[in-house]
Each structure stands twice: as C-alpha cells, then as structure tokens.
Design an enzyme around this catalytic site. Sequence first.
Site, short mmCIF file in Angstrom:
data_model
loop_
_atom_site.label_atom_id
_atom_site.label_comp_id
_atom_site.label_asym_id
_atom_site.label_seq_id
_atom_site.Cartn_x
_atom_site.Cartn_y
_atom_site.Cartn_z
N HIS A 1 4.23 38.98 -25.52
CA HIS A 1 5.62 39.27 -25.14
C HIS A 1 6.40 39.25 -26.44
O HIS A 1 6.49 38.21 -27.09
CB HIS A 1 6.15 38.21 -24.16
CG HIS A 1 7.64 38.31 -23.93
ND1 HIS A 1 8.22 39.34 -23.23
CD2 HIS A 1 8.65 37.50 -24.31
CE1 HIS A 1 9.53 39.16 -23.21
NE2 HIS A 1 9.82 38.06 -23.84
N GLY B 1 12.34 40.17 -16.69
CA GLY B 1 13.42 39.31 -16.22
C GLY B 1 14.68 40.15 -16.18
O GLY B 1 15.22 40.49 -15.12
N CYS C 1 38.04 25.56 -25.12
CA CYS C 1 38.79 25.34 -26.35
C CYS C 1 37.86 25.56 -27.52
O CYS C 1 37.32 24.61 -28.11
CB CYS C 1 39.37 23.93 -26.36
SG CYS C 1 40.62 23.77 -25.11
N GLU C 2 37.64 26.83 -27.81
CA GLU C 2 36.67 27.23 -28.82
C GLU C 2 36.91 28.71 -29.06
O GLU C 2 36.84 29.50 -28.12
CB GLU C 2 35.27 26.98 -28.24
CG GLU C 2 34.18 27.78 -28.86
CD GLU C 2 33.08 26.93 -29.46
OE1 GLU C 2 33.11 25.70 -29.29
OE2 GLU C 2 32.23 27.50 -30.11
N TYR D 1 20.15 35.76 -17.60
CA TYR D 1 20.55 34.83 -18.65
C TYR D 1 22.05 34.55 -18.64
O TYR D 1 22.70 34.48 -19.68
CB TYR D 1 20.07 35.34 -20.02
CG TYR D 1 18.61 35.72 -20.00
CD1 TYR D 1 17.64 34.73 -19.88
CD2 TYR D 1 18.20 37.04 -20.00
CE1 TYR D 1 16.30 35.05 -19.78
CE2 TYR D 1 16.85 37.38 -19.91
CZ TYR D 1 15.91 36.38 -19.80
OH TYR D 1 14.59 36.71 -19.71
C1 PLP Z 1 11.75 35.72 -21.28
C2 PLP Z 1 10.38 36.19 -21.07
C3 PLP Z 1 10.15 37.35 -20.33
C4 PLP Z 1 11.25 38.22 -19.78
O1 PLP Z 1 11.96 38.88 -20.77
P1 PLP Z 1 13.08 39.95 -20.34
O2 PLP Z 1 13.61 40.43 -21.63
O3 PLP Z 1 14.09 39.22 -19.54
O4 PLP Z 1 12.39 40.99 -19.56
C5 PLP Z 1 8.84 37.69 -20.08
N1 PLP Z 1 7.81 36.95 -20.56
C6 PLP Z 1 8.01 35.83 -21.28
C7 PLP Z 1 6.85 35.05 -21.76
C8 PLP Z 1 9.29 35.42 -21.56
O5 PLP Z 1 9.49 34.33 -22.31
#
Ligand code: PLP
Length: 437
Positions: A195, A273, A349-350, A387
């Site tokens: 990844h 994700g 406050c930032e 996120y």
């Molecule tokens: C965060 C993550 C994802 C998902 O990443 P996206 O950019 O949200 O698609 C997939 N695999 C691993 C291991 C991750 O840490």
Amino acid sequence: MAAASGGPERETLRFLTARECVDVRTAHGTPTYVYDAATLKAQAAKALDFPNAFGLTVRYAMKASPNAAILKIFRNAGLKIDASSGHEVRRAVRAGFDHADCSLSTQEFPEFFEELVKKGLKVNACSLSQLEAFGAAFPGAEIGLRFNPGLGSGGTGKTNVGGPSSSFGIWHELLPEARAICEKHGLKVVRIHTHIGSGSDPAVWQKTSGMSLDLCREFPTVETLNLGGGYKVGRMAYEKSTDLAVVGAPVKALFEAFAKETGRELRLEIEPGTFLLANSCAIVCTVQDKVTTGAASDGGHVFLKLDAGMTEVLRPSLYAAQHPLVTVSAATGKEPEGTEKYVVVGHCCESGDLMTPGPDDAEEIAERAMGEVERGDLLVVEGAGAYCAGMSGKNYNSFPEAPEVMRTAEGTFHVIRKKQSLEQIMANEVELPDDAC
Ligand SMILES: *Cc1c(COP(=O)(O)O)cnc(C)c1O
C-alpha cells in the site's frame, strides 16, 4: 464588504438538498456529520467491480470512518475489513464481522494479537519484528507480508507511505531476512501486501502492482496479492477521481501474464478507504460569526467563523486539503443567489484552524467564492467522509464530538453516534488531592 466576483466556480451540495440541511440543523443541531447510505452502497458496488483475473476481495480500510453503521452497510454489501490496529479489529467484530473477515496491517502490533489470531484474524506482518513475534507465537501458521516496494505515491508527503522515506512495511531489500524468519518458524507466506499511499498517482500505483507481483514470484506459496488502497477521489469539482476500471485493467492483464508464466492464479485484494467514503458525508455547520479585517486593497478579508473546524475535519490544517464549502440561507432554505469571497475558519483558538488554506500550503490563507451569507446561515463542508470523523482534533478547546447521522435510501435521518457531552470529555479525569495542588 467585498463585491461578488468571478473567481473559481462555486461548489454545490452533493447528496443533501438545501432544505434537508436546514432540517438536519433543526433536528440535530450543528455541527452534524451526515452520511449518505445510497452513496456508500454505490461506491461499494463500484469497488466490487474492480477488474480482476482470478477473484477479488474488497476490504474497507475502516480507519477512514469506523462507525458501526458504516461497517454494517459495507458488510451487507459484501466487503471485508482492513484494520490498522487491534482495536479496529475489535470494533469490526462488534459491528458483526467475523475475525476471519479482517486483515490487520498495523504500525503497532497489538499486545493481544494472539487472542485475535486464534479467532481467525489474518495478519500482514509489517516489519521483521512483527514477523518474528508472529512466528514465535504461531509456528507453522499462514502469514501475509507487507512490503515497502521502494516506491511510494500520495496526494501529499504525509499520505505517501512507500519509498525510503516511509516506515510502512518491510523494506523490499530485507526480503532475505524476512524469508529467513519465515523458514525459522515454518511460516507459510500466503499473501503479499503493498500500500503505497493515499491519493496515489495511478501510473505509480500500476508500476508498484508489477513490483508486487515480482514479490509474489519470490514466495511460491502466495495465493493472494493485496494492492492496498489509495485510489484518488476528487472532492472539489475540478479534481479528478480515479476510474477503477481504467487503473485495474492493466493490473488484471499483469495477473493473467503471471498465471501464464507460473501457473499460479492469484486472488486480488484491494483496500479502499477514501474511495468508499470521501464523498459519502457532509458536515452541516452554522456560520456563527462573520468578521472583517478591512478593505481588500489593504489585505483585508471577510471571515466566516464556523461552529466546527479542526475538531471535525483536520485535513485542511494537516494537508492543506480542499473541501467543497457550500452555503445555505436559513431564511429561504436555499443556496444564496449572490456570490461573495470568504476566508472560512474553524472555532478553535488557533490560526491553523483554517478551512480555506491555499491548495498547496496549509498556512496560506485563501479566499473562496460561495453563496453570500450572514451570521446564523448554514455552511456545509462536503467531501467529509474519509479521515474526518475518524481523524479529528477531537475535544480541542473542549468542544464535544459532533453527532453522526445516516441518511437512508428512503431519505430518513438516523443518529448513528450521539453528540458527546462535556461530562464524557472529562469522564476519565482523576482528581489530584488538594494538598498536591
Ligand atoms: C489507509 C490504508 C488504506 C486506505 O487508503 P485510502 O487512501 O483511504 O484508500 C488501505 N490500506 C492500508 C494498509 C492503509 O493503511
């Protein structure tokens, strides 16, 4: 007050109507995260259509937003789980997944991994020490190896998780050491995992797919190649989304060529994700103040202050991420006709709590064109599914966590996480005896 001007295009609401935004505020207050079940299901269906040669498993990278309601929708759609911590595995199981549905790729190997593995959790060892710990506990077991293939790509340096500047996964040159640990404990490597980053460049992603197949060549017992997530999604109207059919097609061909050459038909796993969540949620906020710092010719701006901010969506401060911002008039229940340029800030406050950073610099203050509003009107932060609720500056300035609501396919709204109370924020505080103060 600055006059309306051309500037970049005004953004529009994605799945909510302006009237629904007003209704959400009436029923749930602001800020409120609103997820859209129909969008979640549509994105899951697209992910399940990912081109593949010999079978596909789609895992939801649940760190994007871990609410049980979202997990259940994806479970019903046929997705499995990519967990980034042992705690996420436990959360997925509470939402109805089996341990065997979950695959763990983590920076911090949980102390309780043995209990989870005994129940069926699949582990991708992400470092040599994780591999050693797993092998010592489960000699002869099946294991996955997450490699850093030596190349990364992300929308920003903070979301790039491959290459020599990234600690994620076993560095590809350490393959002999990984193999030795596997042999020592009789581990059978059945999965290779890579990844390389979030918001990755499709060309780099395809290249690493080929490099990952080369890693599969090194381990003849591998049955599955997991290529992670990172598929780029446009949040702003001008940003492009990755077409999974387009990035997946050449990778399918690589799997076919690999099978021809080796006789091994590898299963593909992907772990999106952002792709599943990004445009599936909007945060309905109130413009709780509107101030000016003088004439534009003297460097002044008109600021909108939200009743939300880095406590709900940290991405603009962290990555200079651009989220569509859409205003709604409380009086008319419509998007305003007139356009004005604003700097939008959060309630903390930032000065870093800025919702309109420059596109490449979180510290740069940028103006955005949007429908003209006054104090008390609404502002909707779009693209807030991935996120955001799951990765916020929670409780900074002691602001309670905002509620989460699901809009069902029938257009009804269900609370899926209640608003936090001040008591809950302080629940774990323990009083220091008076004589110690
Ligand atoms: C965060 C993550 C994802 C998902 O990443 P996206 O950019 O949200 O698609 C997939 N695999 C691993 C291991 C991750 O840490």
